[in-house]
Design a protein around this motif. Structure first.
Motif, PDB file in Angstrom:
ATOM      1  N   THR A 181      -4.471   7.094  -1.409  1.00  0.00           N
ATOM      2  CA  THR A 181      -3.969   5.752  -1.131  1.00  0.00           C
ATOM      3  C   THR A 181      -4.115   4.825  -2.328  1.00  0.00           C
ATOM      4  O   THR A 181      -4.965   5.025  -3.199  1.00  0.00           O
ATOM      5  CB  THR A 181      -4.708   5.131   0.065  1.00  0.00           C
ATOM      6  OG1 THR A 181      -6.112   5.075  -0.248  1.00  0.00           O
ATOM      7  CG2 THR A 181      -4.505   5.951   1.320  1.00  0.00           C
ATOM      8  N   ASN A 182      -3.275   3.787  -2.333  1.00  0.00           N
ATOM      9  CA  ASN A 182      -3.370   2.715  -3.317  1.00  0.00           C
ATOM     10  C   ASN A 182      -3.033   1.413  -2.630  1.00  0.00           C
ATOM     11  O   ASN A 182      -2.199   1.383  -1.710  1.00  0.00           O
ATOM     12  CB  ASN A 182      -2.408   2.944  -4.487  1.00  0.00           C
ATOM     13  CG  ASN A 182      -3.001   3.848  -5.541  1.00  0.00           C
ATOM     14  OD1 ASN A 182      -3.985   3.503  -6.183  1.00  0.00           O
ATOM     15  ND2 ASN A 182      -2.417   5.023  -5.709  1.00  0.00           N
ATOM     16  N   TYR A 183      -3.668   0.332  -3.075  1.00  0.00           N
ATOM     17  CA  TYR A 183      -3.467  -0.988  -2.477  1.00  0.00           C
ATOM     18  C   TYR A 183      -3.299  -2.032  -3.572  1.00  0.00           C
ATOM     19  O   TYR A 183      -3.861  -1.920  -4.660  1.00  0.00           O
ATOM     20  CB  TYR A 183      -4.668  -1.378  -1.620  1.00  0.00           C
ATOM     21  CG  TYR A 183      -5.005  -0.420  -0.509  1.00  0.00           C
ATOM     22  CD1 TYR A 183      -5.881   0.625  -0.715  1.00  0.00           C
ATOM     23  CD2 TYR A 183      -4.448  -0.580   0.764  1.00  0.00           C
ATOM     24  CE1 TYR A 183      -6.191   1.510   0.301  1.00  0.00           C
ATOM     25  CE2 TYR A 183      -4.762   0.297   1.797  1.00  0.00           C
ATOM     26  CZ  TYR A 183      -5.635   1.332   1.552  1.00  0.00           C
ATOM     27  OH  TYR A 183      -5.939   2.206   2.570  1.00  0.00           O
ATOM     28  N   ALA A 217       0.847  -1.193   0.000  1.00  0.00           N
ATOM     29  CA  ALA A 217       0.000   0.000   0.000  1.00  0.00           C
ATOM     30  C   ALA A 217       0.877   1.235   0.000  1.00  0.00           C
ATOM     31  O   ALA A 217       1.992   1.208   0.524  1.00  0.00           O
ATOM     32  CB  ALA A 217      -0.917   0.017   1.216  1.00  0.00           C
ATOM     33  N   LYS A 241      -4.276  -5.660  -5.029  1.00  0.00           N
ATOM     34  CA  LYS A 241      -5.602  -6.260  -5.093  1.00  0.00           C
ATOM     35  C   LYS A 241      -5.885  -7.201  -3.928  1.00  0.00           C
ATOM     36  O   LYS A 241      -6.989  -7.230  -3.382  1.00  0.00           O
ATOM     37  CB  LYS A 241      -5.754  -7.010  -6.421  1.00  0.00           C
ATOM     38  CG  LYS A 241      -7.116  -7.611  -6.661  1.00  0.00           C
ATOM     39  CD  LYS A 241      -7.182  -8.285  -8.030  1.00  0.00           C
ATOM     40  CE  LYS A 241      -8.549  -8.896  -8.282  1.00  0.00           C
ATOM     41  NZ  LYS A 241      -8.611  -9.566  -9.618  1.00  0.00           N
ATOM     42  N   THR A 282      -5.984  -0.960   5.614  1.00  0.00           N
ATOM     43  CA  THR A 282      -6.153   0.480   5.484  1.00  0.00           C
ATOM     44  C   THR A 282      -4.863   1.184   5.900  1.00  0.00           C
ATOM     45  O   THR A 282      -4.390   0.978   7.028  1.00  0.00           O
ATOM     46  CB  THR A 282      -7.307   0.991   6.353  1.00  0.00           C
ATOM     47  OG1 THR A 282      -8.518   0.331   5.991  1.00  0.00           O
ATOM     48  CG2 THR A 282      -7.485   2.497   6.166  1.00  0.00           C
ATOM     49  N   LYS A 284      -7.045  -5.203  -0.732  1.00  0.00           N
ATOM     50  CA  LYS A 284      -8.107  -4.193  -0.824  1.00  0.00           C
ATOM     51  C   LYS A 284      -9.330  -4.639  -0.034  1.00  0.00           C
ATOM     52  O   LYS A 284      -9.763  -5.787  -0.129  1.00  0.00           O
ATOM     53  CB  LYS A 284      -8.503  -3.964  -2.282  1.00  0.00           C
ATOM     54  CG  LYS A 284      -7.624  -2.968  -3.002  1.00  0.00           C
ATOM     55  CD  LYS A 284      -8.152  -2.679  -4.391  1.00  0.00           C
ATOM     56  CE  LYS A 284      -7.283  -1.676  -5.109  1.00  0.00           C
ATOM     57  NZ  LYS A 284      -7.770  -1.385  -6.478  1.00  0.00           N
ATOM     58  N   GLY A 285      -9.862  -3.714   0.761  1.00  0.00           N
ATOM     59  CA  GLY A 285     -11.018  -4.034   1.581  1.00  0.00           C
ATOM     60  C   GLY A 285     -10.671  -4.640   2.920  1.00  0.00           C
ATOM     61  O   GLY A 285     -11.530  -4.751   3.797  1.00  0.00           O
TER      62      GLY A 285
END
Length: 121
Positions: free
Chosen positions: A57-59, A49, A61, A68, A64-65
């Motif tokens: 922000t970027n994560y 991340a 795959k 954080t 994700k979810g």
């Protein structure tokens, strides 16, 4: 000198949660992008991340979810809240940061020493 220190790793059961912290200290004028990476045994280090100074922000795959990333610019600290942990999240987690040490210097990338996260029953 600049140091990044991670903390918060440990052993947790599948489905559990952990919160990692990354604290930057030393001669720091400003911190731009920050990121979390991880490296599992026998695998290459991968980006998990990222977060900009403005909190974009970027994560990857796979997290994700569940994960954080956040930061406190006033305290030069970044966090990674990890929920619904899976055994495949087991790895050493590293933080990095792009830091400007003085107003007239360029940006350099610094790394922490890593913190172990183990997800197992």
């Amino acid at each position: 000198q600049v140091q990044l220190v991670e903390s918060g790793g440990g052993l947790v059961q599948p489905g559990g949660s952990l919160r990692l912290s990354c604290a930057a200290s030393g001669s720091i004028f400003s911190i731009n992008d920050m990121g979390w990476y991880r490296q599992a045994p026998g695998k290459e280090r991968e980006l998990v991340a990222t977060i900009t100074r403005g909190a974009s922000t970027n994560y990857i795959k796979s997290v994700k979810g569940r994960f954080t990333v956040s930061r406190d610019n006033a305290k030069n600290t970044m966090f990674l809240q990890m929920n619904s942990l899976k055994p495949e999240d087991t790895a050493v987690y590293y933080c990095n940061a792009d830091i400007k040490r003085l107003p007239w210097t360029g940006v350099s990338t610094y790394w922490g020493q890593g913190t172990q996260v183990t997800v197992s029953s």
